[in-house]
Structures are given as C-alpha cells and as structure tokens.
Design an enzyme around this catalytic site. Structure first.
Site, PDB file in Angstrom:
ATOM      1  N   LYS A 189       0.820  -1.212   0.000  1.00  0.00           N
ATOM      2  CA  LYS A 189       0.000   0.000   0.000  1.00  0.00           C
ATOM      3  C   LYS A 189       0.852   1.259   0.000  1.00  0.00           C
ATOM      4  CE  LYS A 189      -4.330  -1.551   2.115  1.00  0.00           C
ATOM      5  NZ  LYS A 189      -5.227  -1.370   3.276  1.00  0.00           N
ATOM      6  N   LYS A 192      -7.915 -10.346  -8.287  1.00  0.00           N
ATOM      7  CA  LYS A 192      -9.160 -10.477  -7.524  1.00  0.00           C
ATOM      8  C   LYS A 192     -10.015  -9.233  -7.689  1.00  0.00           C
ATOM      9  CE  LYS A 192      -8.819  -8.610  -2.900  1.00  0.00           C
ATOM     10  NZ  LYS A 192      -9.742  -8.532  -1.811  1.00  0.00           N
ATOM     11  N   LYS A 199     -12.850  -3.609  -4.344  1.00  0.00           N
ATOM     12  CA  LYS A 199     -13.470  -2.287  -4.415  1.00  0.00           C
ATOM     13  C   LYS A 199     -12.428  -1.193  -4.547  1.00  0.00           C
ATOM     14  CE  LYS A 199     -14.808  -2.900   0.378  1.00  0.00           C
ATOM     15  NZ  LYS A 199     -13.512  -2.866   1.103  1.00  0.00           N
TER      16      LYS A 199
HETATM   17  P1  ADP Z   1     -11.677  -5.157  -1.186  1.00  0.00           P
HETATM   18  O1  ADP Z   1     -10.466  -5.643  -1.938  1.00  0.00           O
HETATM   19  O2  ADP Z   1     -12.916  -5.160  -2.007  1.00  0.00           O
HETATM   20  O3  ADP Z   1     -11.416  -3.832  -0.510  1.00  0.00           O
HETATM   21  P2  ADP Z   1     -11.205  -6.449   1.307  1.00  0.00           P
HETATM   22  O4  ADP Z   1      -9.791  -6.780   1.048  1.00  0.00           O
HETATM   23  O5  ADP Z   1     -11.501  -5.297   2.217  1.00  0.00           O
HETATM   24  O6  ADP Z   1     -11.974  -6.238  -0.066  1.00  0.00           O
HETATM   25  O7  ADP Z   1     -11.929  -7.749   1.843  1.00  0.00           O
HETATM   26  C1  ADP Z   1     -13.104  -7.734   2.611  1.00  0.00           C
HETATM   27  C2  ADP Z   1     -13.642  -9.144   2.663  1.00  0.00           C
HETATM   28  O8  ADP Z   1     -14.167  -9.530   1.393  1.00  0.00           O
HETATM   29  C3  ADP Z   1     -12.601 -10.199   3.023  1.00  0.00           C
HETATM   30  O9  ADP Z   1     -13.191 -11.134   3.904  1.00  0.00           O
HETATM   31  C4  ADP Z   1     -12.258 -10.865   1.716  1.00  0.00           C
HETATM   32  O10 ADP Z   1     -11.885 -12.188   1.863  1.00  0.00           O
HETATM   33  C5  ADP Z   1     -13.547 -10.732   0.913  1.00  0.00           C
HETATM   34  N1  ADP Z   1     -13.232 -10.550  -0.487  1.00  0.00           N
HETATM   35  C6  ADP Z   1     -12.767  -9.401  -1.035  1.00  0.00           C
HETATM   36  N2  ADP Z   1     -12.590  -9.544  -2.349  1.00  0.00           N
HETATM   37  C7  ADP Z   1     -12.929 -10.818  -2.651  1.00  0.00           C
HETATM   38  C8  ADP Z   1     -12.938 -11.574  -3.871  1.00  0.00           C
HETATM   39  N3  ADP Z   1     -12.583 -11.031  -5.014  1.00  0.00           N
HETATM   40  N4  ADP Z   1     -13.362 -12.857  -3.827  1.00  0.00           N
HETATM   41  C9  ADP Z   1     -13.744 -13.416  -2.651  1.00  0.00           C
HETATM   42  N5  ADP Z   1     -13.740 -12.766  -1.475  1.00  0.00           N
HETATM   43  C10 ADP Z   1     -13.332 -11.480  -1.461  1.00  0.00           C
HETATM   44 NA    NA Z   2      -9.327  -3.334   0.623  1.00  0.00          NA
END
Ligand code: ADP
Ligand code: NA
Length: 330
Positions: free
Chosen positions: A114, A197, A200
C-alpha cells in the site's frame, strides 16, 4: 453465552461493496452468526489510514452497515457496529503499539504494497500501524475466530503474537485468536482482468460487479466481461480465466455445480452464458439492493440499530480495556 466469539469487519472505502465481498465475506458471515457470538464491524478508523473526504466517509459508513444488514446480518443475533463508536479500539491500539517492534511492523507485506501505491512519503504512520489497530479490534472482544482472506493471514499472526506477548508479560488477559481462512470459499476475479481479484479498491470499475449498481449497469459489465477466442464454455482457470470466473460466480450464486452449468451451455456461445449469469446475479443482488435502499431511507432506524450495536460492543470492549489498564498499571 457459551458460543465461540467471532470478529470480522470491512472498510467503508467505497459507495458499494463488490460481489467478492458479498460472496467471500457477507454470505459467510450470515451463515456463521448462528454458531458464533459474532461481532461485525464497519472499520472506519482503518479507512482513514488513507485520505478520506469526511462527508463521503459518513455516507459510505452508513451504506456499508446497511449492506451488512441487507445481506443477512441480523442485528438481533450479531453485534453490528461502527468502529469509531467504540473508543476502546483506538485506546487498545495505542497500548499494543507500545508492545509492537518497529521491525516487526515493518515486515507486514500489506503496508509495503500500500505504501508503494501511495508513495513512501505520503503514506501515513497510521497506515504503518494499521495491523496493530486490527489486533486491537480482534483482542477487545476476546475473539476465538477471525474469518479473513488469505491476504490478512499475516495480520492475524501478528495479533496472536501480541496477545501471547501481553499475556506472558502482564498475566493472562487475551484469548489468542485463530484465523479462519475459508478454504471452500470461491474467489471472485475482476471481469476485465480475470487474473486479479475483484476489489473495491481496483483502479477501474469496469470489472467490478457492485452490490448497489442498478441492474442495467451490472448487465453491461457482465456482457462486456473479458473471455477468450476459443468459444467453448468450459472451466479451466489457467487457460480460460475469464470464462472460468463467470462459471464460478454462476455456480456460487445459483448453488449449482460448475459441471451442470457447463452441460447447460455446451455448444452455445459465451453471450448465452453471460445472459444467464446476468439473471443469476440480478436474482441474488436485487433483494440486497432493495433492502439497502429501504434501510437508507429510514436514517433514524439505522441509527437506532447502530447505537444498539455500539452499546453492546462498548460493554464487552470496555471490560477488556479495563483489565488491560489494570494489568499494566495505567
Ligand atoms: P476489497 O479488496 O474489495 O477492498 P477487502 O480486502 O476489504 O476487499 O476484503 C473484505 C472481505 O471480502 C474479506 O473477507 C475478503 O476475503 C472478501 N473478499 C474481497 N474480495 C474478494 C474476492 N474477489 N473474492 C472473494 N472474497 C473477497
Ligand atoms: Na481493501
């Protein structure tokens, strides 16, 4: 209660959660609330480790909480709350900061990633100690179990180390938590870049299925999803990441095996598969979207639910914090 305690949370870092959050986190959390004394937090103190617009942050915090409830988190069964409503998070984080080695914190790979994104000089000290705040989140509730993605494993390890260190220095105080890394949980990939992946915080929204997007926007994104030139609907994560991602999403949301979906679309084009997927995604997300809108239309009720969650969270968290202060001579 005698149920094991669970803590998990997500950052209010976007107007809408994305489908991976729904499949990988919210749907799992909803199921787990029966077997655990669950604490589900909207971690807005984590969100401010990178710059936020205040008005936007307030709105996103409420929208995230509303999506938790809309997806099935029942505020009567689980403790649903906003992190900044419980001051013990910041207080315990300070205490744990004094027990964390500088080198130990420096080894956290998420900070390295980050801070590279934001530039070493503009990355805040808060971003550096983010994992210590996360340790405080978990330890305050004496959580046994922390459902997280693989990328958070290292932070839960740090949490365990800090709990063990505190316990041996000051006497038994914290439960040492376990990371619960959902093995069977499908990973959802970006529709435009199906080897990354879905996130958001992705740079482009074109590959994101957002829970709160209107149906026509989601439809357009799915119909434009990247596939391949072969033209055959089959699952092969390495050779056909795009089509495989569509099949995975279909399978999870329709609760059908990948094989049965491949059979159904055998000899038909990707366009048909995508049209089918549009229906399936809309079937899952439309009720969540509608319920979220209902909740946001009644701010007093949402405030009441969040205040009730904060009361219960404060009760548990302050008990732990008092014990910590007493043990440390504070
Ligand atoms: P983001 O990348 O959207 O900000 P986070 O890293 O904050 O998401 O993850 C929040 C939750 O959502 C975690 O429990 C994570 O395992 C799940 N999660 C996030 N993206 C995915 C994905 N692409 N597939 C499956 N689970 C996900
Ligand atoms: Na995130």
């Amino acid at each position: 209660t005698s149920k094991p305690v669970l803590f998990s949370g997500m950052q209010p870092s976007s107007d809408s959660l994305q489908l991976g959050n729904y499949i990988g986190a919210l749907s799992q959390w909803t199921k787990m609330q029966e077997d655990f004394d669950a604490f589900y937090c909207v971690v807005n103190l984590h969100a401010i480790t990178v710059p936020q617009d205040p008005a936007e942050l307030v709105a996103r915090t409420r929208r995230t909480a509303a999506q938790y409830i809309a997806a099935g988190i029942d505020p009567a069964k689980s403790t649903l709350f906003v992190q900044s409503h419980v001051s013990a998070h910041a207080e315990l984080a300070w205490v744990l900061n004094t027990l964390t080695g500088f080198g130990e914190a420096g080894r956290m790979t998420q900070f390295k990633d980050k801070s590279q994104r934001y530039g070493a000089d503009s990355a805040s000290v808060g971003l550096f100690t983010y994992p210590v705040l996360m340790a405080a989140d978990i330890l305050l509730y004496q959580a046994n179990s922390v459902p997280v993605g693989e990328d958070q494993r290292q932070h839960v390890e740090l949490t365990r180390d800090l709990a063990t260190r505190f316990n041996s220095r000051f006497g038994d105080t914290f439960v040492v938590p376990e990371a619960q890394i959902a093995k069977g949980t499908a990973k959802v990939y970006d529709l435009q870049l199906p080897t990354a992946k879905m996130s958001k915080s992705a740079e482009s929204e074109a590959g994101l299925i957002k829970v709160l997007d209107p149906a026509n926007v989601t439809k357009k994104k799915i119909m434009r999803a990247v596939t391949d030139d072969e033209g055959e609907v089959r699952f092969d994560r390495d050779a056909k990441p795009g089509v495989s991602n569509l099949l995975t999403i279909y399978s999870v949301l329709a609760e059908r095996t990948i094989d049965s979906i491949v059979d159904e679309y055998a000899g038909r084009g990707y366009g048909d598969l995508k049209k089918g997927l549009v229906e399936v995604v809309e079937g899952s997300l439309a009720p969540v979207r509608a319920r979220t809108e209902e909740l946001l239309a009644d701010p007093a009720e949402l405030d009441r639910l969040l205040a009730q969650g904060a009361d219960r969270a404060n009760e548990v968290a302050n008990q732990t914090l008092s014990l910590v202060y007493e043990r440390m001579g504070l």
